[in-house]
Design an enzyme around this catalytic site. Structure first.
Site, PDB file in Angstrom:
ATOM      1  N   SER A   7     -24.351  56.240 -12.829  1.00  0.00           N
ATOM      2  CA  SER A   7     -23.764  54.937 -12.426  1.00  0.00           C
ATOM      3  C   SER A   7     -22.819  55.448 -11.148  1.00  0.00           C
ATOM      4  O   SER A   7     -22.064  56.483 -11.222  1.00  0.00           O
ATOM      5  CB  SER A   7     -23.089  54.131 -13.349  1.00  0.00           C
ATOM      6  OG  SER A   7     -23.882  53.661 -14.217  1.00  0.00           O
ATOM      7  N   THR A  19     -21.067  22.523  24.219  1.00  0.00           N
ATOM      8  CA  THR A  19     -22.291  22.638  23.609  1.00  0.00           C
ATOM      9  C   THR A  19     -22.800  23.544  24.389  1.00  0.00           C
ATOM     10  O   THR A  19     -22.497  23.760  25.808  1.00  0.00           O
ATOM     11  CB  THR A  19     -23.031  21.363  23.685  1.00  0.00           C
ATOM     12  OG1 THR A  19     -23.216  20.914  24.831  1.00  0.00           O
ATOM     13  CG2 THR A  19     -22.351  20.220  22.863  1.00  0.00           C
ATOM     14  N   HIS A  20     -23.902  24.648  23.812  1.00  0.00           N
ATOM     15  CA  HIS A  20     -24.418  25.456  24.616  1.00  0.00           C
ATOM     16  C   HIS A  20     -23.322  26.695  25.345  1.00  0.00           C
ATOM     17  O   HIS A  20     -23.596  27.254  26.457  1.00  0.00           O
ATOM     18  CB  HIS A  20     -25.382  24.965  25.619  1.00  0.00           C
ATOM     19  CG  HIS A  20     -26.420  24.125  25.168  1.00  0.00           C
ATOM     20  ND1 HIS A  20     -27.360  24.438  24.309  1.00  0.00           N
ATOM     21  CD2 HIS A  20     -26.624  22.533  25.121  1.00  0.00           C
ATOM     22  CE1 HIS A  20     -28.309  23.351  23.940  1.00  0.00           C
ATOM     23  NE2 HIS A  20     -27.599  22.245  24.360  1.00  0.00           N
ATOM     24  N   SER A  58      -5.370  49.328  22.750  1.00  0.00           N
ATOM     25  CA  SER A  58      -6.237  50.570  23.035  1.00  0.00           C
ATOM     26  C   SER A  58      -5.863  51.784  23.350  1.00  0.00           C
ATOM     27  O   SER A  58      -4.544  51.939  23.679  1.00  0.00           O
ATOM     28  CB  SER A  58      -6.853  50.097  24.524  1.00  0.00           C
ATOM     29  OG  SER A  58      -7.751  51.350  25.176  1.00  0.00           O
ATOM     30  N   LYS A 110      -4.282  46.478  26.620  1.00  0.00           N
ATOM     31  CA  LYS A 110      -5.034  45.536  25.839  1.00  0.00           C
ATOM     32  C   LYS A 110      -4.478  45.122  24.635  1.00  0.00           C
ATOM     33  O   LYS A 110      -3.387  45.795  24.182  1.00  0.00           O
ATOM     34  CB  LYS A 110      -6.372  46.531  25.543  1.00  0.00           C
ATOM     35  CG  LYS A 110      -7.015  47.033  26.640  1.00  0.00           C
ATOM     36  CD  LYS A 110      -8.087  45.821  27.153  1.00  0.00           C
ATOM     37  CE  LYS A 110      -8.839  45.175  26.502  1.00  0.00           C
ATOM     38  NZ  LYS A 110      -9.877  46.154  26.150  1.00  0.00           N
ATOM     39  N   ASN A 153      -6.321  43.208  21.314  1.00  0.00           N
ATOM     40  CA  ASN A 153      -7.670  43.036  20.766  1.00  0.00           C
ATOM     41  C   ASN A 153      -7.736  42.305  19.611  1.00  0.00           C
ATOM     42  O   ASN A 153      -7.041  42.602  18.573  1.00  0.00           O
ATOM     43  CB  ASN A 153      -8.578  44.363  20.657  1.00  0.00           C
ATOM     44  CG  ASN A 153      -8.531  45.171  22.145  1.00  0.00           C
ATOM     45  OD1 ASN A 153      -8.879  44.613  23.060  1.00  0.00           O
ATOM     46  ND2 ASN A 153      -8.570  46.647  21.774  1.00  0.00           N
ATOM     47  N   GLU A 159     -13.414  41.005  15.071  1.00  0.00           N
ATOM     48  CA  GLU A 159     -14.741  41.737  15.343  1.00  0.00           C
ATOM     49  C   GLU A 159     -14.948  42.554  13.917  1.00  0.00           C
ATOM     50  O   GLU A 159     -16.340  42.483  13.810  1.00  0.00           O
ATOM     51  CB  GLU A 159     -14.340  42.911  16.292  1.00  0.00           C
ATOM     52  CG  GLU A 159     -14.150  42.344  17.943  1.00  0.00           C
ATOM     53  CD  GLU A 159     -13.759  43.548  18.693  1.00  0.00           C
ATOM     54  OE1 GLU A 159     -13.856  44.641  18.508  1.00  0.00           O
ATOM     55  OE2 GLU A 159     -13.035  43.223  19.772  1.00  0.00           O
ATOM     56  N   TYR A 211     -36.443  43.478 -18.535  1.00  0.00           N
ATOM     57  CA  TYR A 211     -35.551  44.433 -17.570  1.00  0.00           C
ATOM     58  C   TYR A 211     -36.345  45.286 -17.124  1.00  0.00           C
ATOM     59  O   TYR A 211     -37.159  46.059 -17.546  1.00  0.00           O
ATOM     60  CB  TYR A 211     -34.384  45.135 -18.581  1.00  0.00           C
ATOM     61  CG  TYR A 211     -33.520  45.710 -18.022  1.00  0.00           C
ATOM     62  CD1 TYR A 211     -32.346  45.044 -17.293  1.00  0.00           C
ATOM     63  CD2 TYR A 211     -33.562  47.305 -17.872  1.00  0.00           C
ATOM     64  CE1 TYR A 211     -31.395  46.260 -16.357  1.00  0.00           C
ATOM     65  CE2 TYR A 211     -32.661  47.908 -17.133  1.00  0.00           C
ATOM     66  CZ  TYR A 211     -31.423  47.299 -16.326  1.00  0.00           C
ATOM     67  OH  TYR A 211     -30.580  48.058 -15.953  1.00  0.00           O
ATOM     68  N   LYS A 268     -25.390  45.432  -8.831  1.00  0.00           N
ATOM     69  CA  LYS A 268     -24.016  45.897  -8.929  1.00  0.00           C
ATOM     70  C   LYS A 268     -23.617  46.276  -7.266  1.00  0.00           C
ATOM     71  O   LYS A 268     -22.512  46.014  -6.780  1.00  0.00           O
ATOM     72  CB  LYS A 268     -23.712  46.973  -9.925  1.00  0.00           C
ATOM     73  CG  LYS A 268     -23.580  46.296 -11.312  1.00  0.00           C
ATOM     74  CD  LYS A 268     -23.415  47.044 -12.430  1.00  0.00           C
ATOM     75  CE  LYS A 268     -24.698  47.961 -12.725  1.00  0.00           C
ATOM     76  NZ  LYS A 268     -25.814  46.920 -13.151  1.00  0.00           N
TER      77      LYS A 268
END
Length: 479
Positions: free
Chosen positions: A27, A159-160, A281, A287, A289, A294, A321, A329
């Site tokens: 395991s 929208t879009h 950065s 920067k 971020n 992300e 089984y 798992k």
């Protein structure tokens, strides 16, 4: 104790397992997080062995004490699996034998690693579902609190990914809160179906010794045993369903993450992230971020992958089984580990973000978002909507040619496009009027948004009660 004596199989084999088989069969280290669940199941199984006459009451007390001692020592880091331990069951039987001798070997009667493995993961997932649910509640609360502060804050709805209509920013936040509320409801619904114990199924046909599995089921917090012993050890649809619920949640998190990128960009400037929930950065000092979003979006792909892994592992299996089921798992643990990190970080980002209400308000009418108000106003005066649509389109073109917004048109401008565009239309040409007009159930009108928050809080309270009603079975190790 020799290595051969701690293996749970092998008496009919003439040689020991090859190193390659041993390496493949052992395991993964992450699987040993199930140790407490295997131990508490062993407590319940020992009681079943007393009922079956395999253990005396005195022997059972010795076993109980040893199991609880092992649990405490494992939790404290005083014991750990050895390289020779094939899995959790081998590890625990070895340690039990070291502590109480041959008596520890009696515990294997009437059960199999097949029902043990199915049961351990199911108990673990039912516990984890509550922990995940609690994290989802914190995220929902962060969204709800921000929504309460911005019921009348104007924003552009899209929208879009194009400006569409003015909305309440609270309404946009609550759209995400509603999806997360459904995710938690799915988790509750999953738990209802998962509340069946595999113990007593043994290898696949049931046990001639553990013949009262309903008692063990109740002790472990299940509603009842599984109806069919083959199904109990050979099915993992409860794992696949759990992974679907979490993958769907991951997709919803990813959609929120995508909006956070946009809102925090210099082009939008709708929100400012708290420094504690942003990164910089290594080369560009200016920067800031949105890395939490992300990373969340990236983790969502892993959640989808885990679901796919489980479905593919199941699709060609004969009952009962098969060792392929051990993939359950790996898929479940990777998903849980990802969400354990992602959800609190996203909640913190939402809770601490600052909303630039002035910028959002100014942008709420960019892109002629009030055009639908013109068409609706014309329709209410009796103009067929097909004509109203055309008239409004002509008015938009007129404004584009003159670089003005709909809210800036004069009476002469209106008349120049169509005589039916009367000066009284001007009362509809504001973002405040636009959102106030959307006053149907579920609409963006501030009063409706406030009502939505009240209803959502009722849902969250019901979910909180469900979470608090669960008692983890592993508490028995400390009793």
């Amino acid at each position: 104790m020799t290595e051969q004596s701690v293996r749970l199989w092998g008496a009919r084999f003439r040689t020991s397992p090859s190193p390659e088989l041993t390496a493949l069969s052992r395991s993964e280290s992450s699987y040993f997080r199930l140790v407490p669940y295997d131990l508490v199941s062993s407590l319940s199984h020992a009681r079943e062995l007393v009922r079956a006459g395999i253990l005396t009451e005195a022997e059972a007390e010795t076993v109980f004490a040893a199991i609880k001692g092992i649990g405490a020592d494992y939790a404290a880091g005083a014991i750990e699996p050895s390289a020779a331990d094939e899995d959790i069951h081998t590890f625990l039987e070895r340690v039990l034998g070291e502590r109480i001798g041959a008596l520890g070997g009696k515990l294997r009667a009437g059960r199999s690693r097949n029902d043990q493995a199915a049961n351990d993961l199911k108990l673990y997932l039912r516990d984890v579902a509550r922990g995940l649910g609690a994290d989802i509640l914190v995220l929902q609360q962060a969204l709800t609190s921000q929504a309460e502060a911005h019921v009348t804050t104007l924003a552009a709805g899209f929208t879009h990914l194009q400006p569409a209509q003015p909305i309440s920013f609270a309404h946009q936040l609550l759209a995400h809160a509603q999806t997360f509320a459904r995710d938690l409801d799915r988790l509750r619904d999953w738990d209802r179906r998962a509340a069946r114990s595999p113990l007593g199924a043994a290898a696949m046909a049931g046990s001639s010794i553990a013949v009262q599995p309903e008692l063990s089921a109740r002790e472990l917090g299940y509603d009842a045993p599984c109806e069919n012993s083959i199904d109990a050890v050979g099915s993992r649809d409860h794992v696949a369903e759990f992974l679907f619920v979490t993958a769907m949640f991951g997709v919803h998190l990813s959609r929120l993450a995508e909006e956070l990128f946009l809102w925090s960009s210099r082009q939008f400037r709708w929100i400012e992230m708290d420094d504690g929930y942003a990164t910089g950065s290594s080369i560009m000092p200016q920067k800031k971020n949105c890395d939490i979003a992300e990373l969340t979006r990236g983790r969502a792909s892993r959640l989808i992958g885990s679901l796919t892994t489980m479905l593919v592992a199941l699709k060609g299996l004969p009952f009962a089984y098969n060792r392929d089921l051990a993939e359950d798992k790996h898929a479940a643990f990777d998903t849980i580990d990802a969400l354990t990190l992602v959800v609190p970080a996203m909640a913190g980002l939402i809770r601490t973000m600052r909303v630039n209400t002035d910028i959002m308000g100014k942008q709420s009418v960019d892109g002629f978002t009030l055009a639908t108000e013109v068409a609706d106003w014309l329709a209410r005066t009796g103009v067929p909507f097909s004509e109203a649509h055309e008239i409004t389109g002509a008015l938009v073109r007129y404004c584009e040619d003159r670089n003005i917004g709909l809210e800036d048109v004069s009476d002469d401008d209106l008349a120049a496009v169509d005589v039916r565009l009367l000066p009284s239309i001007r009362s509809s040409l504001s973002p405040q009027a636009a959102i106030a007009a959307r006053k149907g159930y579920g609409g963006t009108a501030p009063d409706r948004v406030l009502e939505q928050i009240i209803r959502l809080k009722t849902v969250l309270e019901s979910q909180r009660e469900w979470l608090s009603s669960h008692a983890s079975p592993i508490a028995a190790l400390k009793g």
